[in-house]
Design a protein around this motif. Structure first.
Motif, PDB file in Angstrom:
ATOM      1  N   ASP A 171     -26.993 -26.102 -35.957  1.00  0.00           N
ATOM      2  CA  ASP A 171     -27.641 -26.789 -34.850  1.00  0.00           C
ATOM      3  C   ASP A 171     -28.136 -25.784 -33.803  1.00  0.00           C
ATOM      4  O   ASP A 171     -27.735 -24.621 -33.791  1.00  0.00           O
ATOM      5  N   ASN A 172     -29.008 -26.294 -32.926  1.00  0.00           N
ATOM      6  CA  ASN A 172     -29.466 -25.570 -31.729  1.00  0.00           C
ATOM      7  C   ASN A 172     -30.349 -24.360 -32.027  1.00  0.00           C
ATOM      8  O   ASN A 172     -30.503 -23.480 -31.187  1.00  0.00           O
TER       9      ASN A 172
ATOM     10  N   TYR B 102     -24.241 -17.350 -29.313  1.00  0.00           N
ATOM     11  CA  TYR B 102     -24.121 -18.241 -28.149  1.00  0.00           C
ATOM     12  C   TYR B 102     -24.780 -19.586 -28.402  1.00  0.00           C
ATOM     13  O   TYR B 102     -25.104 -20.317 -27.467  1.00  0.00           O
ATOM     14  N   CYS B 103     -24.944 -19.950 -29.671  1.00  0.00           N
ATOM     15  CA  CYS B 103     -25.610 -21.209 -30.006  1.00  0.00           C
ATOM     16  C   CYS B 103     -24.793 -22.439 -29.603  1.00  0.00           C
ATOM     17  O   CYS B 103     -25.328 -23.551 -29.585  1.00  0.00           O
ATOM     18  N   ASP B 104     -23.526 -22.250 -29.290  1.00  0.00           N
ATOM     19  CA  ASP B 104     -22.718 -23.384 -28.868  1.00  0.00           C
ATOM     20  C   ASP B 104     -22.988 -23.780 -27.424  1.00  0.00           C
ATOM     21  O   ASP B 104     -22.608 -24.867 -26.991  1.00  0.00           O
ATOM     22  N   ARG B 105     -23.679 -22.915 -26.679  1.00  0.00           N
ATOM     23  CA  ARG B 105     -23.934 -23.200 -25.262  1.00  0.00           C
ATOM     24  C   ARG B 105     -25.414 -23.200 -24.887  1.00  0.00           C
ATOM     25  O   ARG B 105     -25.751 -23.417 -23.735  1.00  0.00           O
TER      26      ARG B 105
ATOM     27  N   ILE C  11     -24.462 -21.577 -38.853  1.00  0.00           N
ATOM     28  CA  ILE C  11     -25.147 -22.192 -37.709  1.00  0.00           C
ATOM     29  C   ILE C  11     -26.071 -23.292 -38.236  1.00  0.00           C
ATOM     30  O   ILE C  11     -26.990 -23.026 -39.016  1.00  0.00           O
TER      31      ILE C  11
END
Length: 425
Positions: free
Chosen positions: A277-278, A246-249, A275
């Protein structure tokens, strides 16, 4: 001359309340001083270091061994063993009643707790660890010192190792724990519910935007902070693998606190899933209040210190699976009384976190719920101990030192708490 409240604690294990009480009393207490005695001062230094090292290694890489070690100390056979040892010591003491003065003097040099008590001659003693509680009571009997000894239980559940016959009282976290002590035949007049003291510095609220920028977080996505006790427990590995989807949100901030295996595991997961970022790994932070200031949801192991800090700051939090019997008791209390959401399975981890983030009304209600469980534990604890020391002085007027009746201590005003509406944004 100020009276001394001597607090026995263990660095990295049972220290939160010790620092909080010293901080509070330095600012507010007028007639007594808090002196801290760390475990290295009242036990063998090498053994104390070995015990802490064992806990770190098993928490990070061998959770089954940690569970076995922690659980066996709460079993009935463990306490029967202690009872047999105590009876054996009493028998040997009777048999050796005529031991020479030189022999007793030789043995006395190994009584580290005795040395600490004799040096400070406290008006009262507060023990934050089961080991110190037992040793202080034994030392008081050996030295025939007449001062009250109390134990503070900062977990949400009963740690049976604290149970001692000759203690003067227990300061406990909640009503459930107080009832558990009464079920163990501890008189209610010996039990005081105070909560868990938290240092005022950990309640400081930093500017959210500035702190996010300081951590290098440039987006506006929610921040999920992941912690597993003081030493980056193994439980975070599987949890991160699940949440990484869920790193996109959202942003994932992971407190690795020196765990090389945890850092390597997360790094490999990020590489395998591309992955970039975030995800932010924090090994050490000088001021944990900065992390709390930007945290929207806390994902944590059910350890007492971290979960109570989250309550005091009114940060909604989700508790992961328990590593041992004490953590299991903490988890049951926190989830049964609606203080935290449960996250012991992959589905529970995802649903608990996303439900908090996707439902503003539910998020706000959880913040309000946390407000029901927080209290000024430092003020309660200080007032209780002050009153007990004052009562002791009234009953023992020949003892050195003097107390005045307590009126009221000033409330802590240097800790800026975050408003629930701001946390809900």
């Amino acid at each position: 001359m100020k009276e001394i409240l001597l607090v026995f604690y263990s660095e990295g294990m049972y220290d939160q309340a010790a620092y909080a009480l010293r901080d509070y009393c330095n600012r507010n207490a007028r007639d007594f001083e808090v002196v801290l005695a760390e475990e290295n001062r009242y036990t063998n230094f090498k053994l104390a270091k070995l015990r802490l090292g064992f806990y770190k290694v098993t928490a990070r890489s061998l959770p089954l061994l940690n569970r076995f070690s922690g659980n066996i100390r709460q079993k009935e056979r463990w306490f029967k063993r202690d009872e047999r040892r105590k009876a054996s010591k009493e028998t040997n003491s009777d048999d050796n009643a005529d031991t020479s003065e030189s022999s007793r003097a030789f043995k006395a040099q190994f009584y580290c707790v005795d040395n600490v008590l004799m040096r400070f001659r406290p008006a009262a003693v507060l023990c934050l660890t089961p080991k110190s509680h037992k040793r202080v009571l034994n030392a008081r009997q050996r030295l025939q010192m007449n001062m009250p000894v109390y134990a503070m239980m900062t977990d949400y559940c009963l740690n049976r190792n604290f149970l001692q016959e000759d203690t003067d009282g227990y300061l406990v976290q909640n009503k459930i724990l107080a009832q558990a002590l009464q079920n163990k035949d501890i008189p209610s007049e010996k039990i005081e519910i105070v909560g868990t003291p938290v240092e005022s510095a950990k309640l400081t609220q930093y500017d959210r935007a500035e702190t996010r920028a300081e951590f290098g977080i440039a987006n506006d996505l929610p921040i999920i902070t992941m912690m597993a006790g003081r030493y980056g427990g193994d439980v975070l590995k599987h949890c991160f693998e699940i949440m990484s989807g869920y790193c996109d949100r959202l942003n994932l901030v992971v407190m690795t606190v020196g765990s090389v295996s945890l850092v390597n595991y997360i790094t490999n997961i990020c590489k395998s899933k591309s992955i970039q970022d975030n995800v932010l790994l924090i090994d050490r932070v000088q001021d944990i209040a900065k992390v709390y200031s930007v945290t929207d949801v806390l994902l944590t192991a059910p350890t007492a210190a971290i979960t109570y800090e989250a309550q005091a700051r009114r940060i909604p939090f989700v508790v992961l699976g328990a590593m041992n019997a004490i953590e299991k008791g903490n988890l049951d209390y926190l989830t049964s009384y609606g203080v935290a959401r449960r996250a012991c399975t992959p589905d529970e981890i995802v649903s608990s976190v996303l439900n908090l983030l996707n439902n503003p009304d539910y998020y706000r209600l959880q913040i309000e719920r946390l407000g029901e469980f927080t209290s000024d534990a430092c003020e309660k604890t200080t007032r209780y101990l002050h009153d007990k020391m004052y009562e002791y002085r009234q009953q023992n007027p020949d003892e050195e030192g003097a107390f005045e009746p307590m009126t009221a201590y000033a409330q802590s005003d240097d800790a800026t708490r975050q408003d629930s509406d701001e946390q809900g944004d």
